[in-house]
Structure formats: structure tokens, C-alpha cells
Design an enzyme around this catalytic site. Sequence first.
Site, PDB file in Angstrom:
ATOM      1  N   GLU A  16       0.812  -1.128  -0.094  1.00  0.00           N
ATOM      2  CA  GLU A  16      -0.111  -0.084   0.036  1.00  0.00           C
ATOM      3  C   GLU A  16       0.875   1.407  -0.319  1.00  0.00           C
ATOM      4  OE1 GLU A  16      -2.323  -3.403   0.890  1.00  0.00           O
ATOM      5  OE2 GLU A  16      -0.451  -2.572   1.981  1.00  0.00           O
ATOM      6  N   HIS A  27     -11.640  -6.221   8.167  1.00  0.00           N
ATOM      7  CA  HIS A  27     -12.505  -6.109   6.922  1.00  0.00           C
ATOM      8  C   HIS A  27     -13.575  -5.088   7.173  1.00  0.00           C
ATOM      9  CE1 HIS A  27      -9.802  -9.334   5.786  1.00  0.00           C
ATOM     10  NE2 HIS A  27      -9.963  -8.891   4.597  1.00  0.00           N
TER      11      HIS A  27
END
Length: 325
Positions: A60, A130
Site C-alpha cells: 500500500e 475488513h
Amino acid sequence: MAKMNLLQAINNALDIAMAKNDKVYSFGEDTGSFGGVFRATSGLTEKYGRHRNFNTPLVEQGILGFANGLASQGSYAIAEIQFGDYIFPAFDQIVNESAKFRYRSGNEFNVGGLTIRTPYGGGIAGGHYHSQSPEAYFAHTPGLKIVMPRNPYMAKGLLLSAIFDPNPVLFMEPKRLYRASTGEVPEEEYTLELGKADVVREGKDLTIVAWGAQVEMAEKAAEKAAEDGIDCEVIDLVSLLPWDIDTVAESVMKTGRLVVTQEAPLTNGFASEVAATIQDKCFLYLESPIARVCGLDTPYPLSHEKEYFVDHLKVYEAIKASMTY
């Protein structure tokens, strides 16, 4: 007009942007021919080529470092972070580079063409890695814009605005609504103003403020309160940075009561900023303390998600408590 779900509206906005300008690039983990984990970028590689919509390594910080460089050279970089929970390795690039690029160069350089797309929020049995809602971490950072749509129509118009806005934008998509939220969406290009709240429902007794997926819970709570004769005004903040203080303050000066709801944990969430600001602006108009209805100060639980989740019943209870204070 065409009926679209939220994912299709986002895909449509990306398609329009890439067709409009050949300097628009979309990229992220698995976003190429696979279309991303949620298929938000489906068909874009086939239509515009592997150099316009492509996969990145699973890093990322690297995705955002590359995006900053691309945007600094005049391109429109649309970087997808696969889940909002995984944005933290890129935190330094976003808050120390993206947000400060224009400021540190005295406006000689900027990364205004940067848009960061990421799904956020719970309600999908995703567990603690998540399901997070990390918007408040970034709302503390001058130089960014933060946008959180609630439905397909808003998603398309806001994303097109975000892509071509002259500032870096964090565009947070409510994954719980990706396929659950459907509606009529214009097929042609249109934009919606960033930084402008939307009064979803007008009312005179109490104001409810929410954003993203939580607007649905606010609307359902308002409908339930209406059965008790309580007339709630519901405001979708739409943008958290900047946020539309004037629209909220005007509403609270009319109703005298405010409930703010968010999916994120209570402590230091953006609801706290809304509450503090409106207390300052509207103190003499308030008939009861401002209430925050938020997630719990724990990691997002899998087995106890229903207890954690901020549903319309929790918002409704806050409405009743405010009205009877």
C-alpha cells in the site's frame, strides 16, 4: 437514466473519466483484468488497455508513493486500496506527502489529480480486518478532502467531482451497500459539489447527522420516530473534509436537538468534531445535550457484530432520550 447498484455507479464513473481524459489512470491490488476484489474496475483494462488500468504489487505504501509521483506530473491517479483496513501502511504517504505536497512547495507543485478509493465499514461479517471505518484518522489532516457517498447516484457524481478536483481526495465507499443499494442514475456525466451536505429529510423536532452507509440507519430511525410523532431532519454530511458546518448549524438552530451517528468507535470519532463544533455554534439554541451514537471502543468483532453494529434502533433510542431530556 439506468438502474445501477453502487458498484456499477462507481465503475460507470471510472469509465467516463477514463474516456474523457487519457491521463486518467486506475490501479491497485488486483484491479486490472480481475476487476478488483469487488469488481469495481471490471472491464476497464479491456477497454483502455493494461497501461491505463493495471495491477500493482501488494504494498500500500508503494501504491500511494507511485500515485503521488504520477499525480505530481499532471496525471489523474486513481489509487484503490483494497480495504480501508489496509490503508494504514500508506498513512505516511497520504498525510505527510499527498496532503502537504502543495503547501511545502509554495504551490509550485501539487498532487491535486490524486483520488484514493477504498471500501470501508462493517455489516458484512468481515471481522476486525475488513470492517473498520478509519475516516477520522484522515480528517485530522489539512490538505485532504474526504468524501463518503450513501447511494449510487451520489457515488457517481461525487467520484467524478473527486477525480477532477484540484486537491487530493480520499473517496471512501460503503462496502455494505456495494450491491445492496440500487437506484436510478443518469448514464451521462454529471458532478456533485464536494463539501456540501445534503438534507435528506426535513423536520422540525430533532436533527440527525450521518454519512456514508449510516445515513440509511438515520433515515430508518427517523421513520420509526415519526410513528411517535417526532419530526426528524436527516442530514447526510457527504464530505467530512471540508464539512458543511453551516447546513448543520442552521438545522440545529431550527430543531434545538442533535444526534450524530457513525459506524466508527466513539472515542475521537468524527462525530465528536461535529458535536463540539455545533455546541460552539448553537449553544443557546440547544434543548438537550448533543448525542453521539457510535460503534464501541473495541476492535470490530466478528461473533458479536450485531451487538457492535450501529443500527437504526440505537439511533432511535438516542432520539427518544433527547426528546425527553
